[in-house]
Design an enzyme around this catalytic site. Structure first.
Site, PDB file in Angstrom:
ATOM      1  N   LYS A   1     -59.625-126.254 -76.140  1.00 15.60           N
ATOM      2  CA  LYS A   1     -58.895-125.128 -75.551  1.00 15.60           C
ATOM      3  C   LYS A   1     -59.287-123.856 -76.302  1.00 15.60           C
ATOM      4  O   LYS A   1     -59.132-123.785 -77.521  1.00 15.60           O
ATOM      5  CB  LYS A   1     -57.384-125.338 -75.696  1.00 15.60           C
ATOM      6  CG  LYS A   1     -56.809-126.387 -74.761  1.00 15.60           C
ATOM      7  CD  LYS A   1     -55.360-126.701 -75.132  1.00 15.60           C
ATOM      8  CE  LYS A   1     -54.439-125.496 -75.059  1.00 15.60           C
ATOM      9  NZ  LYS A   1     -53.078-125.806 -75.591  1.00 15.60           N
TER      10      LYS A   1
HETATM   11  O1  G3P Z   1     -49.768-125.459 -74.635  1.00 15.52           O
HETATM   12  C1  G3P Z   1     -49.199-124.215 -74.343  1.00 15.52           C
HETATM   13  C2  G3P Z   1     -47.769-124.170 -74.644  1.00 15.52           C
HETATM   14  O2  G3P Z   1     -47.475-124.865 -75.824  1.00 15.52           O
HETATM   15  C3  G3P Z   1     -47.213-122.791 -74.694  1.00 15.52           C
HETATM   16  O3  G3P Z   1     -46.013-122.847 -74.124  1.00 15.52           O
HETATM   17  O4  G3P Z   1     -43.863-123.861 -74.555  1.00 15.52           O
HETATM   18  O5  G3P Z   1     -44.813-122.311 -76.276  1.00 15.52           O
HETATM   19  O6  G3P Z   1     -44.063-121.419 -74.037  1.00 15.52           O
HETATM   20  P1  G3P Z   1     -44.606-122.566 -74.804  1.00 15.52           P
END
Ligand code: G3P
Length: 212
Positions: A85
């Site tokens: 990623k």
């Molecule tokens: O993998 C991306 C994710 O972890 C980001 O989302 O849950 O931190 O808003 P979040």
């Protein structure tokens, strides 16, 4: 469709693997830092939990060269099953182009615009990864973002898929799919909630009671 766990925890991964429908794990530097100071060792452990699954690693660095160096080390752990990623920035795109040319599978993450999805397509990324809930909290709604990405990738006849991330509920996960996402990644709690509904639970209690 692929459903992934968004966590760097081996315990979460083991529980997710038990669910029967989870195809691997996405990690990011924040999730990784909660678990270990040695991300590549952790990627190795996650690959063992999902012996046939995908594990996404997100390198850290300010330049394409720095990102690529860490990416190569991660990809060497399991060339076909580790997906790198990369941030949707000019340096991340440059790294995706270089790594892709070496046969390393990449994705662009933290995608907030159709232009970035266009570059994910152009660099042969496996996924463009929009942060749905985070986008929903901005002026551009998360679902509108997913829809715009789906439209532009379809227009390009792209093989790049949309992996919806930052999903906080089963409703948000399914809505992202309805708006054009191909795959989803979410926390263990959200994944568990996909198979549950209060009315299903009530019906199950009723059936069990009928047996006496
Ligand atoms: O993998 C991306 C994710 O972890 C980001 O989302 O849950 O931190 O808003 P979040």
């Amino acid at each position: 469709m692929t459903i992934l766990l968004d966590s760097a925890s081996v315990d979460d991964a083991l529980a997710a693997a038990e669910l029967g429908f989870v195809g691997g794990v996405t990690t990011n530097p924040t999730l990784m830092a909660r678990e270990t100071a040695e991300p590549l060792t952790q990627i190795g452990r996650l690959l063992e939990v999902f012996p046939l699954g995908l594990v996404c690693h997100q390198p850290v660095g300010d330049t394409a060269e720095a990102l690529s160096e860490e990416a190569r080390a991660a990809a060497a752990l399991a060339r076909d099953r580790v997906i790198i990623k990369l941030p949707a920035t000019n340096e991340g795109v440059r790294a995706a182009a270089a790594l892709g040319a070496e046969g390393i599978r990449c994705a662009l993450t933290a995608v907030y615009s159709p232009a970035q999805a266009m570059l994910a397509h152009e660099t042969d990324c496996v996924w463009a990864i929009p942060y749905v809930d985070r986008a929903t909290r901005q002026w551009v709604g998360g679902m509108e973002l997913v829809e715009a990405l789906a439209t532009i990738l379809a227009r390009l006849g792209s093989d790049t898929r949309i992996l919806a991330a930052s999903l906080k509920s089963a409703a948000q996960a399914t809505e992202a799919i309805l708006h054009g996402a191909d795959d989803i990644t979410a926390s263990l709690d959200v994944l568990r909630s996909l198979g549950e509904h209060p009315l299903s639970a009530a019906a199950t209690r009723e059936f069990n009671a009928a047996r006496g």
